[in-house]
Design a protein around this motif. Sequence first.
Motif, short mmCIF file in Angstrom:
data_model
loop_
_atom_site.label_atom_id
_atom_site.label_comp_id
_atom_site.label_asym_id
_atom_site.label_seq_id
_atom_site.Cartn_x
_atom_site.Cartn_y
_atom_site.Cartn_z
N LEU A 167 4.70 11.36 -9.81
CA LEU A 167 4.01 12.60 -9.49
C LEU A 167 3.65 12.63 -8.01
N VAL A 168 3.62 13.84 -7.46
CA VAL A 168 3.06 14.05 -6.13
C VAL A 168 1.84 14.94 -6.29
N TYR A 169 0.69 14.44 -5.86
CA TYR A 169 -0.59 15.16 -5.96
C TYR A 169 -0.91 15.75 -4.60
N LEU A 170 -1.26 17.03 -4.59
CA LEU A 170 -1.61 17.75 -3.36
C LEU A 170 -3.00 18.36 -3.53
N GLN A 171 -3.86 18.20 -2.54
CA GLN A 171 -5.19 18.83 -2.57
C GLN A 171 -5.49 19.45 -1.21
N ILE A 172 -5.97 20.69 -1.23
CA ILE A 172 -6.40 21.36 0.00
C ILE A 172 -7.84 21.83 -0.21
N SER A 173 -8.73 21.35 0.66
CA SER A 173 -10.13 21.78 0.60
C SER A 173 -10.42 22.76 1.73
N ARG A 174 -11.61 23.38 1.67
CA ARG A 174 -12.00 24.32 2.73
C ARG A 174 -12.32 23.60 4.03
N ILE A 228 7.02 17.49 3.39
CA ILE A 228 6.02 16.44 3.19
C ILE A 228 6.22 15.79 1.83
N HIS A 229 6.41 16.60 0.79
CA HIS A 229 6.66 16.06 -0.56
C HIS A 229 7.85 15.11 -0.54
N ARG A 230 8.94 15.55 0.04
CA ARG A 230 10.16 14.73 0.06
C ARG A 230 9.96 13.45 0.85
N GLU A 231 9.23 13.55 1.97
CA GLU A 231 8.98 12.37 2.79
C GLU A 231 8.16 11.34 2.02
N LEU A 232 7.15 11.80 1.28
CA LEU A 232 6.32 10.88 0.50
C LEU A 232 7.13 10.24 -0.63
N VAL A 233 7.96 11.03 -1.29
CA VAL A 233 8.81 10.48 -2.36
C VAL A 233 9.72 9.40 -1.80
N GLU A 234 10.30 9.65 -0.63
CA GLU A 234 11.21 8.68 -0.02
C GLU A 234 10.46 7.43 0.44
N ARG A 235 9.34 7.64 1.14
CA ARG A 235 8.61 6.48 1.69
C ARG A 235 8.04 5.59 0.59
N GLY A 279 14.08 11.07 -8.44
CA GLY A 279 13.78 11.19 -7.03
C GLY A 279 13.71 12.61 -6.52
N LYS A 280 13.74 13.60 -7.42
CA LYS A 280 13.72 15.02 -7.03
C LYS A 280 12.50 15.71 -7.63
N LEU A 281 12.12 16.82 -7.01
CA LEU A 281 10.93 17.57 -7.39
C LEU A 281 11.26 18.63 -8.43
N LEU A 282 10.46 18.67 -9.50
CA LEU A 282 10.64 19.66 -10.56
C LEU A 282 9.72 20.85 -10.32
N ASP A 283 10.26 22.06 -10.46
CA ASP A 283 9.47 23.30 -10.41
C ASP A 283 8.66 23.43 -9.12
N PHE A 284 9.20 22.92 -8.00
CA PHE A 284 8.42 22.94 -6.77
C PHE A 284 8.06 24.37 -6.35
N SER A 328 0.82 -1.20 0.00
CA SER A 328 0.00 0.00 0.00
C SER A 328 0.86 1.26 0.00
N ARG A 329 0.42 2.25 -0.76
CA ARG A 329 1.12 3.53 -0.73
C ARG A 329 0.96 4.19 0.62
N ILE A 330 1.96 5.01 0.97
CA ILE A 330 1.85 5.89 2.12
C ILE A 330 1.36 7.24 1.61
N VAL A 331 0.30 7.76 2.23
CA VAL A 331 -0.25 9.05 1.86
C VAL A 331 -0.17 9.98 3.06
N TYR A 332 -0.40 11.26 2.80
CA TYR A 332 -0.41 12.25 3.87
C TYR A 332 -1.82 12.79 4.01
N LEU A 333 -2.34 12.82 5.24
CA LEU A 333 -3.68 13.36 5.49
C LEU A 333 -3.67 14.11 6.81
N ASN A 334 -3.81 15.42 6.72
CA ASN A 334 -3.99 16.26 7.91
C ASN A 334 -2.97 15.98 9.01
#
Length: 286
Positions: A88-95, A74-81, A41-46, A2-8
């Motif tokens: 790709l790293v997908y980020l979403q922020i809702s209200r 957080i981005h780097r931790e997800l890429v490593e884990r 393993g690195k982020l482009l245009d972060f 299973s992937r590791i994701v980030y939530l709150n």
Amino acid sequence: MSRIVYLNGEFLPETEARISIFDRGFVFADAVYEVTSVVDGKLLDFGGHAARLERSLGELGIRHPLSQQVLLDIHRELVERNKIVEGLVYLQISRGNPGRRDFAFPAPDVEPTVVLFTQMVANLVDAPQARTGIKVISVPDMRWGRRDIKTVQLLYPSMAKMMAKEAGADDSWFIQDGFVTEGTANNAYIIKSGRIITRALSNDILHGITRATLLRYAREARMEVAERAFTIEEAKAADEAFITGASSFVMPVVEIDGARIGTGLPGPIATRLRELYIDEARRAAI
């Protein structure tokens, strides 16, 4: 596995991540997002993605819950884990979740919901379509008027993508008042007599991060760039065409509405621009 994701604030297996049914991202598409490419393993245009995220949140009046440094961590931790080399790293922020469904915005103390996850993408750099080019069709632009805000309101772009697939093509270009705005998830370009032509920034199109970086590289390489609207008929008569996006980089377009563009193969300028973008973005990756 299973992937590791980030939530709150937590890193969790994707099977354990839960969001309320009352979250406004779910019931109203009241959320913004960003997608950052990972190469080597690195982020482009972060930095560009982080700045656009802040702008999108500000335009909608959603409180930014995290600093840029925390987002980067957080981005780097997800890429490593998740052991992402290309992807790709997908980020979403809702209200956030006010606990009920109501058109009115919730009180300011409601915490935004923050979600990040990764996706591996095979051959992101060495994409087979970059060697063959893609085919697009034109469809009416029926999206809302603030396309410069990167919201999760993606139903019509999804429908346009399916229209393209049903027509035997790869993507759609949107048409407004007779002129091309952009693709379903990318900015659109044509090349005529060596000049790169793409629509100027406004509320009508997304202010693409790959677009901004590529145009800067192109100008530094002494290529001529014209930021203006163009029609589908002008595109069909172009020498070359291409798109840019975080997941496509620079992708040649070889057919529009069944009409062959140039030789019907990826042209030399679009090919060179893809090489230029990948080389320079790799050097600047973090």
